[in-house]
Design a protein around this motif. Structure first.
Motif, PDB file in Angstrom:
ATOM      1  N   ALA A  56      62.504  20.851-113.973  1.00 37.01           N
ATOM      2  CA  ALA A  56      62.346  20.846-115.365  1.00 37.01           C
ATOM      3  C   ALA A  56      60.691  20.238-115.621  1.00 37.01           C
ATOM      4  N   LEU A  57      60.649  19.214-114.834  1.00 41.61           N
ATOM      5  CA  LEU A  57      59.024  18.509-114.736  1.00 41.61           C
ATOM      6  C   LEU A  57      58.199  19.511-114.057  1.00 41.61           C
ATOM      7  N   LYS A  58      58.416  20.064-112.868  1.00 40.36           N
ATOM      8  CA  LYS A  58      57.638  21.044-112.403  1.00 40.36           C
ATOM      9  C   LYS A  58      57.152  22.322-112.982  1.00 40.36           C
ATOM     10  N   TYR A  59      58.229  23.092-113.722  1.00 40.26           N
ATOM     11  CA  TYR A  59      58.067  24.124-114.561  1.00 40.26           C
ATOM     12  C   TYR A  59      58.300  23.901-115.956  1.00 40.26           C
ATOM     13  N   PRO A  60      57.294  23.196-116.846  1.00 40.24           N
ATOM     14  CA  PRO A  60      57.574  23.022-118.148  1.00 40.24           C
ATOM     15  C   PRO A  60      57.784  24.156-119.020  1.00 40.24           C
ATOM     16  N   ARG A  61      57.482  25.266-118.736  1.00 40.84           N
ATOM     17  CA  ARG A  61      57.882  26.416-119.677  1.00 40.84           C
ATOM     18  C   ARG A  61      58.972  26.699-119.599  1.00 40.84           C
ATOM     19  N   ALA A  62      60.042  26.394-118.431  1.00 41.55           N
ATOM     20  CA  ALA A  62      61.270  26.682-118.343  1.00 41.55           C
ATOM     21  C   ALA A  62      62.123  25.416-118.367  1.00 41.55           C
ATOM     22  N   ALA A  63      61.400  24.300-119.121  1.00 41.36           N
ATOM     23  CA  ALA A  63      62.145  23.255-119.076  1.00 41.36           C
ATOM     24  C   ALA A  63      63.288  23.014-119.896  1.00 41.36           C
ATOM     25  N   ARG A  77      73.249  17.141 -98.459  1.00 40.41           N
ATOM     26  CA  ARG A  77      72.096  16.553 -97.907  1.00 40.41           C
ATOM     27  C   ARG A  77      70.688  17.839 -98.037  1.00 40.41           C
ATOM     28  N   TYR A  78      71.308  18.981 -98.014  1.00 41.01           N
ATOM     29  CA  TYR A  78      70.275  20.195 -98.390  1.00 41.01           C
ATOM     30  C   TYR A  78      69.913  20.059 -99.684  1.00 41.01           C
ATOM     31  N   VAL A  79      70.789  19.680-100.495  1.00 39.06           N
ATOM     32  CA  VAL A  79      70.322  19.619-102.036  1.00 39.06           C
ATOM     33  C   VAL A  79      69.200  18.652-102.005  1.00 39.06           C
ATOM     34  N   ARG A  80      69.403  17.629-101.687  1.00 36.88           N
ATOM     35  CA  ARG A  80      68.344  16.583-101.693  1.00 36.88           C
ATOM     36  C   ARG A  80      67.234  16.832-101.041  1.00 36.88           C
ATOM     37  N   GLU A  81      67.256  17.619 -99.674  1.00 34.54           N
ATOM     38  CA  GLU A  81      65.913  17.791 -98.996  1.00 34.54           C
ATOM     39  C   GLU A  81      65.390  18.900 -99.961  1.00 34.54           C
ATOM     40  N   THR A  82      66.015  19.838-100.623  1.00 32.81           N
ATOM     41  CA  THR A  82      65.313  20.597-101.487  1.00 32.81           C
ATOM     42  C   THR A  82      64.751  20.014-102.998  1.00 32.81           C
ATOM     43  N   VAL A  83      65.138  19.000-103.328  1.00 34.64           N
ATOM     44  CA  VAL A  83      64.408  18.130-104.104  1.00 34.64           C
ATOM     45  C   VAL A  83      63.118  17.489-103.670  1.00 34.64           C
ATOM     46  N   GLU A  84      62.964  17.111-102.565  1.00 34.56           N
ATOM     47  CA  GLU A  84      61.904  16.795-102.165  1.00 34.56           C
ATOM     48  C   GLU A  84      61.135  17.767-101.967  1.00 34.56           C
ATOM     49  N   GLU A  85      61.323  18.860-101.203  1.00 36.99           N
ATOM     50  CA  GLU A  85      60.359  20.097-101.212  1.00 36.99           C
ATOM     51  C   GLU A  85      59.997  20.614-102.636  1.00 36.99           C
ATOM     52  N   ALA A  86      60.832  20.470-103.626  1.00 39.73           N
ATOM     53  CA  ALA A  86      60.224  20.948-105.041  1.00 39.73           C
ATOM     54  C   ALA A  86      59.123  19.934-105.542  1.00 39.73           C
ATOM     55  N   THR A  87      59.574  18.717-105.142  1.00 42.74           N
ATOM     56  CA  THR A  87      58.697  17.668-105.907  1.00 42.74           C
ATOM     57  C   THR A  87      57.204  17.871-105.520  1.00 42.74           C
ATOM     58  N   TYR A  88      57.284  18.020-103.953  1.00 44.07           N
ATOM     59  CA  TYR A  88      55.741  18.066-103.245  1.00 44.07           C
ATOM     60  C   TYR A  88      55.090  19.353-102.803  1.00 44.07           C
ATOM     61  N   GLY A  89      56.069  20.593-102.873  1.00 42.48           N
ATOM     62  CA  GLY A  89      55.709  21.629-102.436  1.00 42.48           C
ATOM     63  C   GLY A  89      55.083  22.311-103.622  1.00 42.48           C
ATOM     64  N   SER A  90      54.708  23.722-103.243  1.00 40.86           N
ATOM     65  CA  SER A  90      53.871  24.622-104.380  1.00 40.86           C
ATOM     66  C   SER A  90      54.755  25.897-104.579  1.00 40.86           C
ATOM     67  N   ALA A  91      55.999  25.757-104.414  1.00 44.39           N
ATOM     68  CA  ALA A  91      56.796  27.108-104.841  1.00 44.39           C
ATOM     69  C   ALA A  91      56.697  27.368-106.349  1.00 44.39           C
ATOM     70  N   GLY A  92      56.787  28.523-106.570  1.00 41.84           N
ATOM     71  CA  GLY A  92      56.846  28.910-107.977  1.00 41.84           C
ATOM     72  C   GLY A  92      57.988  28.845-108.735  1.00 41.84           C
ATOM     73  N   LEU A  93      58.003  29.312-109.696  1.00 43.41           N
ATOM     74  CA  LEU A  93      59.132  29.400-110.815  1.00 43.41           C
ATOM     75  C   LEU A  93      60.394  30.319-110.227  1.00 43.41           C
ATOM     76  N   ARG A  94      59.761  31.508-109.670  1.00 44.41           N
ATOM     77  CA  ARG A  94      60.687  32.667-109.377  1.00 44.41           C
ATOM     78  C   ARG A  94      61.354  32.004-108.051  1.00 44.41           C
ATOM     79  N   GLU A  95      60.800  31.365-107.303  1.00 48.49           N
ATOM     80  CA  GLU A  95      61.401  30.683-106.006  1.00 48.49           C
ATOM     81  C   GLU A  95      62.466  29.609-106.384  1.00 48.49           C
ATOM     82  N   ALA A  96      62.076  28.657-107.383  1.00 53.15           N
ATOM     83  CA  ALA A  96      63.161  27.771-107.958  1.00 53.15           C
ATOM     84  C   ALA A  96      64.442  28.214-108.704  1.00 53.15           C
ATOM     85  N   LEU A  97      64.040  29.386-109.209  1.00 51.50           N
ATOM     86  CA  LEU A  97      65.425  30.101-109.965  1.00 51.50           C
ATOM     87  C   LEU A  97      66.147  30.771-108.824  1.00 51.50           C
ATOM     88  N   ALA A  98      65.609  31.318-107.838  1.00 48.45           N
ATOM     89  CA  ALA A  98      66.486  32.060-106.587  1.00 48.45           C
ATOM     90  C   ALA A  98      67.043  30.894-105.885  1.00 48.45           C
TER      91      ALA A  98
END
Length: 156
Positions: free
Chosen positions: A28-35, A81-102
């Motif tokens: 929600a923070l990373k993709y404000p248009r889909a917040a 553990r996987y989801v928590r690692e994914t949170v870290e990747e989402a926080t610092y990574g550059s993936a787009g909204l499409r990848e987040a939705l996937a």
């Protein structure tokens, strides 16, 4: 299976829901248009965790069978553990909204396919209602994520 074992299973499922809620809040923070989508899903995942914890009080003293053949506490803990690692990747990574939705769609689909909310067998109506509600809402989450993914224009 003892009440202690039931508690561990229910708590692991609740922690899984909370980890997913944290991921959705991060999105929600990373993709404000889909917040709105992400905040709604995060709130519902937090609600799922609370519902699961209400089962702890209901399970105590009630005949409940936990299907240990189909359910692995370790698998849920690994998924947390996987989801928590994914949170870290989402926080610092550059993936787009499409990848987040996937990613979110994959998590919801995995919950549905694992039948995690069907691990308990009981004749107690209150417990069955909670588990049915959780299962149905996971399906609704999957459907909302699919709609959001399909509504994206190519390249977004």
């Amino acid at each position: 299976m003892s009440g202690r074992d039931h508690s561990a299973v229910v708590e692991a499922l609740a922690q899984h829901e909370e980890a997913i809620a944290e991921l959705y809040a991060t999105y929600a923070l990373k993709y404000p248009r889909a917040a709105d989508l992400w905040h709604g899903l995060a709130d519902e995942e937090q609600s799922h965790a609370a519902l699961l914890r209400t089962l702890l009080a209901q399970v105590d003293g009630v005949h409940v069978f936990l299907d240990t053949e189909r359910f692995s506490l370790r698998a849920i803990q690994a998924s947390v553990r996987y989801v928590r690692e994914t949170v870290e990747e989402a926080t610092y990574g550059s993936a787009g909204l499409r990848e987040a939705l996937a990613v979110a769609l994959s998590l919801e689909q995995a919950l549905i396919e694992s039948r995690a909310f069907l691990v308990f067998e009981t004749d107690t109506p209150q417990i069955r209602r909670v588990l049915d509600q959780l299962r149905n809402q996971s399906g609704e989450h999957r459907d909302r994520l699919l709609c959001a993914l399909y509504s994206l224009s190519p390249g977004r």
